[in-house]
Write an enzyme that holds these catalytic residues in place. Structure first.
Site, PDB file in Angstrom:
ATOM      1  N   HIS A  86      27.668 -19.579  44.646  1.00  0.00           N
ATOM      2  CA  HIS A  86      28.810 -20.461  44.641  1.00  0.00           C
ATOM      3  C   HIS A  86      28.336 -21.947  44.613  1.00  0.00           C
ATOM      4  O   HIS A  86      29.286 -22.596  45.110  1.00  0.00           O
ATOM      5  CB  HIS A  86      29.588 -19.870  45.798  1.00  0.00           C
ATOM      6  CG  HIS A  86      30.041 -18.493  45.913  1.00  0.00           C
ATOM      7  ND1 HIS A  86      29.519 -17.636  46.664  1.00  0.00           N
ATOM      8  CD2 HIS A  86      30.979 -17.941  45.137  1.00  0.00           C
ATOM      9  CE1 HIS A  86      30.079 -16.653  46.572  1.00  0.00           C
ATOM     10  NE2 HIS A  86      31.090 -16.550  45.719  1.00  0.00           N
ATOM     11  N   HIS A 103      31.186 -15.184  38.035  1.00  0.00           N
ATOM     12  CA  HIS A 103      29.857 -14.487  37.961  1.00  0.00           C
ATOM     13  C   HIS A 103      29.617 -13.262  36.970  1.00  0.00           C
ATOM     14  O   HIS A 103      28.793 -12.496  37.157  1.00  0.00           O
ATOM     15  CB  HIS A 103      29.749 -13.787  39.485  1.00  0.00           C
ATOM     16  CG  HIS A 103      30.176 -14.618  40.552  1.00  0.00           C
ATOM     17  ND1 HIS A 103      29.245 -16.021  40.874  1.00  0.00           N
ATOM     18  CD2 HIS A 103      30.895 -14.404  41.715  1.00  0.00           C
ATOM     19  CE1 HIS A 103      29.800 -16.384  42.095  1.00  0.00           C
ATOM     20  NE2 HIS A 103      30.948 -15.486  42.349  1.00  0.00           N
TER      21      HIS A 103
END
Length: 330
Positions: free
Chosen positions: A218, A56
């Protein structure tokens, strides 16, 4: 899939070695997976610790530095860090004023940060926790009970980090962080799936000519799939969903966030459409941040996050920050 890696098993360690080489203002413990600002612990200052699965970036390690986080704990790709990392980070940044854990609402992160808080308190470190759960796309998902934590994490870390830098006590920093989360909402859109190094290919299938509305960071499913839409149409959909839930009465901070593979050219065009859509709904924008900040590896797409602000929160947002991923001011 072609990836700029050595082997999947060392991706996170290799990235941490690179961060250590590029940012001497940070202490990067590659073996124990902890990133700490070099001047920690800062005297008479609350320590801020966050973390989560890698993939991320620049969240969270890229937000370690003056005016933001004091330490971050990177897990494996899309996998929570472990409590030992969090306790080590808390011990490294605790000046005696306590430590705030900022936790995105994903089951693994929540459980491990809860355990770490107990272990840290056994070592005499005062710990408070704030849960970030800003994603309005779905109520529950593959990784969460309740709303997912996404783009508002940046707002929480920056504004709470500014309060801590001013010397605010732990209770005050925790209260500000909770308030920022409560005043924030996010919604994301995927144009393509992401690919993890371990899999070597897409983590989910998204047919050509379709997009995923409400995707998670995700690659979790969102609200629905539709035929590809224009930037104008996507902005209208995302803004409407967020504004209906937030019902802002004050000006907002706006984050137009890329998911990792979306170029700035497209993000700024999308930002123009988001500003238009907000203006049509009489929502005033105080500040805008555009770029890839809370990403999902190589996913193409974008998310928007709004945070209502008053004069105090806006002042804390504007306060100086100096990290690898975010910096402005003196």
């Amino acid at each position: 899939m072609k990836m700029l890696i050595n082997v999947p098993e060392t991706v996170v360690a290799d990235a941490l070695r690179g961060m250590a080489a590029c940012h001497p203002e940070l202490i990067v413990d590659v073996e124990n997976r902890v990133i700490v600002r070099r001047d920690a612990p800062v005297e008479d200052k609350v320590g801020l610790v966050s973390g989560g699965g890698s993939g991320h970036e620049p969240l969270h390690g890229g937000f370690v530095g003056p005016g933001m986080l004091d330490a971050a704990c990177p897990g494996e790709v899309f996998t929570s860090p472990v409590p030992d990392q969090m306790v080590r980070a808390a011990a490294a940044v605790d000046s005696g004023k306590g430590v705030l854990f900022i936790v995105k609402n994903y089951t693994g992160d929540v459980l491990n940060f809860d355990m770490a808080a107990e272990l840290a308190e056994d070592e005499g470190i005062q710990v408070a926790k704030v849960l970030v759960n800003d994603d309005v796309a779905v109520t529950d998902s593959l990784y969460t009970a309740g709303r997912r934590g996404t783009g508002a994490t940046l707002f929480v870390e920056k504004i709470a980090g500014a309060a801590a830098a001013e010397g605010a006590p732990l209770e005050r920093v925790e209260s500000i962080a909770r308030r920022v989360n409560e005043l924030s909402r996010s919604f994301g859109v995927a144009l393509s799936p992401c690919s993890t190094p371990s899999k070597g290919g897409p983590t989910f299938e998204l047919p050509t000519g379709e997009l995923e509305l409400g995707v998670g960071i995700h690659g979790e499913p969102g609200r629905e799939r539709r035929a590809m839409m224009t930037s104008h149409e996507i902005a209208d959909y995302a803004v409407q969903v967020v504004v209906e839930d937030l019902r802002p009465e004050n000006p907002v901070l706006l984050l137009v966030n890329g998911m990792g593979a979306t170029p700035q050219l497209e993000l700024y065009g999308f930002a123009a459409e988001v500003h238009r859509a907000l203006g049509e709904r009489q929502v005033a924008v105080a500040r805008t941040l555009v770029g890839n900040y809370v990403t999902s590896l190589d996913m193409a797409g974008a998310s928007i996050t709004l945070c209502q602000v008053d004069e105090d929160l806006l002042r804390l947002w504007d306060a100086p920050v100096r990290t690898a991923g975010l910096r402005w001011g003196a």
